[in-house]
Every structure is written in C-alpha cells, then in structure tokens.
Design a protein around this motif. Structure first.
Motif, PDB file in Angstrom:
ATOM      1  N   HIS A 149      64.472  65.565  39.674  1.00 58.57           N
ATOM      2  CA  HIS A 149      65.927  65.482  39.793  1.00 58.57           C
ATOM      3  C   HIS A 149      66.472  64.311  38.984  1.00 58.57           C
ATOM      4  N   ASP A 150      65.813  63.157  39.071  1.00 61.33           N
ATOM      5  CA  ASP A 150      66.308  61.963  38.389  1.00 61.33           C
ATOM      6  C   ASP A 150      66.120  62.035  36.876  1.00 61.33           C
ATOM      7  N   LEU A 151      65.102  62.760  36.430  1.00 60.45           N
ATOM      8  CA  LEU A 151      64.830  62.844  34.990  1.00 60.45           C
ATOM      9  C   LEU A 151      65.559  64.003  34.321  1.00 60.45           C
ATOM     10  N   LEU A 152      66.110  64.901  35.135  1.00 57.12           N
ATOM     11  CA  LEU A 152      66.759  66.082  34.574  1.00 57.12           C
ATOM     12  C   LEU A 152      67.939  65.715  33.685  1.00 57.12           C
ATOM     13  N   SER A 153      68.746  64.745  34.103  1.00 57.20           N
ATOM     14  CA  SER A 153      69.946  64.395  33.349  1.00 57.20           C
ATOM     15  C   SER A 153      69.627  63.821  31.965  1.00 57.20           C
ATOM     16  N   PRO A 154      68.818  62.747  31.848  1.00 58.01           N
ATOM     17  CA  PRO A 154      68.557  62.223  30.501  1.00 58.01           C
ATOM     18  C   PRO A 154      67.756  63.172  29.626  1.00 58.01           C
ATOM     19  N   VAL A 155      66.812  63.921  30.199  1.00 59.40           N
ATOM     20  CA  VAL A 155      66.037  64.868  29.396  1.00 59.40           C
ATOM     21  C   VAL A 155      66.922  66.033  28.956  1.00 59.40           C
ATOM     22  N   GLY A 156      67.804  66.484  29.844  1.00 58.26           N
ATOM     23  CA  GLY A 156      68.747  67.529  29.471  1.00 58.26           C
ATOM     24  C   GLY A 156      69.686  67.075  28.370  1.00 58.26           C
ATOM     25  N   ALA A 157      70.098  65.807  28.418  1.00 59.25           N
ATOM     26  CA  ALA A 157      70.957  65.264  27.366  1.00 59.25           C
ATOM     27  C   ALA A 157      70.223  65.233  26.024  1.00 59.25           C
ATOM     28  N   LEU A 158      68.933  64.936  26.066  1.00 62.11           N
ATOM     29  CA  LEU A 158      68.132  64.969  24.840  1.00 62.11           C
ATOM     30  C   LEU A 158      68.122  66.368  24.243  1.00 62.11           C
ATOM     31  N   ASN A 159      67.916  67.357  25.079  1.00 65.60           N
ATOM     32  CA  ASN A 159      67.879  68.746  24.608  1.00 65.60           C
ATOM     33  C   ASN A 159      69.224  69.160  24.018  1.00 65.60           C
ATOM     34  N   ASP A 195      73.058  58.619  18.082  1.00 66.83           N
ATOM     35  CA  ASP A 195      73.272  57.550  19.070  1.00 66.83           C
ATOM     36  C   ASP A 195      73.050  58.064  20.487  1.00 66.83           C
ATOM     37  N   LEU A 196      73.572  59.265  20.757  1.00 68.09           N
ATOM     38  CA  LEU A 196      73.396  59.845  22.086  1.00 68.09           C
ATOM     39  C   LEU A 196      71.928  60.158  22.361  1.00 68.09           C
ATOM     40  N   LEU A 197      71.220  60.627  21.352  1.00 72.96           N
ATOM     41  CA  LEU A 197      69.796  60.907  21.513  1.00 72.96           C
ATOM     42  C   LEU A 197      69.023  59.630  21.819  1.00 72.96           C
ATOM     43  N   ALA A 198      69.353  58.562  21.090  1.00 73.52           N
ATOM     44  CA  ALA A 198      68.682  57.287  21.317  1.00 73.52           C
ATOM     45  C   ALA A 198      68.960  56.768  22.727  1.00 73.52           C
ATOM     46  N   GLU A 199      70.206  56.910  23.176  1.00 70.08           N
ATOM     47  CA  GLU A 199      70.578  56.445  24.514  1.00 70.08           C
ATOM     48  C   GLU A 199      69.841  57.235  25.594  1.00 70.08           C
ATOM     49  N   ALA A 259      66.993  58.903  25.229  1.00 68.37           N
ATOM     50  CA  ALA A 259      65.567  58.595  25.153  1.00 68.37           C
ATOM     51  C   ALA A 259      65.268  57.267  25.838  1.00 68.37           C
ATOM     52  N   ARG A 260      66.149  56.290  25.653  1.00 65.93           N
ATOM     53  CA  ARG A 260      65.987  54.979  26.273  1.00 65.93           C
ATOM     54  C   ARG A 260      66.080  55.100  27.800  1.00 65.93           C
ATOM     55  N   ALA A 261      67.052  55.882  28.277  1.00 61.01           N
ATOM     56  CA  ALA A 261      67.212  56.068  29.720  1.00 61.01           C
ATOM     57  C   ALA A 261      65.993  56.764  30.322  1.00 61.01           C
ATOM     58  N   SER A 262      65.467  57.766  29.613  1.00 67.90           N
ATOM     59  CA  SER A 262      64.279  58.476  30.102  1.00 67.90           C
ATOM     60  C   SER A 262      63.086  57.544  30.178  1.00 67.90           C
ATOM     61  N   ALA A 263      62.886  56.737  29.132  1.00 62.78           N
ATOM     62  CA  ALA A 263      61.753  55.808  29.104  1.00 62.78           C
ATOM     63  C   ALA A 263      61.872  54.758  30.206  1.00 62.78           C
ATOM     64  N   ASN A 264      63.083  54.241  30.416  1.00 64.74           N
ATOM     65  CA  ASN A 264      63.278  53.223  31.459  1.00 64.74           C
ATOM     66  C   ASN A 264      63.002  53.791  32.849  1.00 64.74           C
ATOM     67  N   LYS A 265      63.445  55.032  33.088  1.00 71.35           N
ATOM     68  CA  LYS A 265      63.189  55.644  34.387  1.00 71.35           C
ATOM     69  C   LYS A 265      61.701  55.880  34.603  1.00 71.35           C
ATOM     70  N   LEU A 266      61.020  56.337  33.564  1.00 73.31           N
ATOM     71  CA  LEU A 266      59.586  56.586  33.691  1.00 73.31           C
ATOM     72  C   LEU A 266      58.828  55.291  33.956  1.00 73.31           C
TER      73      LEU A 266
END
Length: 211
Positions: A16-26, A46-50, A52-59
C-alpha cells in the motif's frame, strides 16, 4: 497471531505504501514516451527522479523498521534510524524533524520500536508539522518518546488500541501492522506502550523497554 498472518499484514501495508511512488514512476515513463516538448520532458524527468527518490527512501526505512537491517550484531547504530526517518519525512519540508537520541547504538528491538512509533506519528501529521524523536536510558532499560505537533493530527483509533493491546489479534487490519509490531516488541520485553492524544494538535507516543 501466527508469524505468517503477521507477514501477510506487513506485506499488505508495504504494498500500500509503495503503490503511490511506484505508480508515479510508471505514469511518468508513459508520459515521457509520448512527450516531445523539451520543457515537458524535463518536467517528466524531474517527477521520475522525485518518485524514484521517494521509493528508495521508503524501502530503506522499511528495511530497517521491519526487516533484518543492521547485520548480526545485537546493537544498531542509531544514526541509521535518523537517516531513515529524515529520508521518509524530511525531504519535502512538510515535517520538521527533531532528534533527541544521544545513544550511539540501540538494540534492534528498541530501534524498531522507535522507527515504527515515528512512522505512526509522522503519518498522523496529515497537514505537516513537527516530529520529535527522543530516548533516555535508565539503567539497562530505555524509554522512547515520539512527539508529533501540527494543525491537524489524525490517529486511527484502531492504531491506538493496537499499540496498547486493547484489541483482539483477529481484528487487526494491515494498516495497523506497525502498531502491532511495536506492541509485540514491547510486550515480549516486559515493557509497555503509552498513547497520549488529549491535547489538541499534539500526539505523544511512548514505550518503556526494560533491560
């Protein structure tokens, strides 16, 4: 609760928590493939970088808060916890962080309690605010306190009941996985968890962990 049942709750929470940033990447990749305007492509990147950064920080946070990060030693460097919390909540400026942990190391159980209390309190700051994380040694035991302050604080009543152990295991939902882990770690060590949310705009979460 059986270990596989908790694993199921935890997996649901993480997905659930990773769905938002990973979905934004897609979505960003799809937009980038159809976009030819240089300015819009730069914005997509820029949005992709943001994302990706959010996904990495959550992981990184989840690995330390829920997983086996920290190696095989009994004690974990508390700087890892600080970096994880800053990565999760301190990157967009919505939440101001305060760190009042003097101990250079902490047991894995205590560190997980600290991280998960910070996760719960930070999520409660729906409009941003301030998140203070502190700990204090007393003999061989440790007290952990997390204080959230903001214009609007929303703590799910179920999380409060799970933290203090006033709910049956069968009724626990995936969103309460972090609260259940805190309760179990504290209870297994003979400690207790306290929740104070009577003051408007302030939430206090504490855990007293004996040696």
């Amino acid at each position: 609760m059986k270990s596989y049942e908790f694993a199921s709750l935890l997996c649901s929470r993480l997905c659930h928590d990773l769905l938002s940033p990973v979905g934004a990447l897609n979505n960003g990749i799809e937009l980038l493939s159809d976009e030819h305007d240089p300015d819009m492509r730069a914005r997509c990147l820029d949005l992709l970088a943001e994302s990706a950064r959010a996904s990495a920080n959550k992981l990184k946070f989840f690995r330390l808060a829920f997983g086996a990060a920290g190696g095989f030693a009994d004690e974990v460097d508390t700087r890892e916890a600080r970096v994880a919390i800053e990565g999760l909540f301190g990157t967009d400026g919505r939440i101001q962080l305060g760190w009042m942990v003097d101990d250079p190391t902490m047991s894995k159980a205590a560190l997980k309690v600290l991280l998960n209390l910070a996760l719960i309190a930070g999520d409660a700051l729906v409009r941003g605010g301030r998140l203070d994380v502190g700990s204090e040694r007393h003999g061989k035991g440790i007290d952990i306190v997390v204080r959230a302050e903001g214009s609007r604080i929303v703590l799910d009543p179920e999380l409060k009941q799970v933290l203090v152990g006033n709910i049956s295991e069968e009724a626990i939902a995936p969103r309460a996985a972090a609260a259940w882990l805190v309760h179990c770690l504290a209870a297994d060590g003979g400690g207790e968890v306290q929740v104070m949310d009577e003051e408007p705009g302030v939430l206090l979460l504490g855990a007293a962990l004996p040696a």
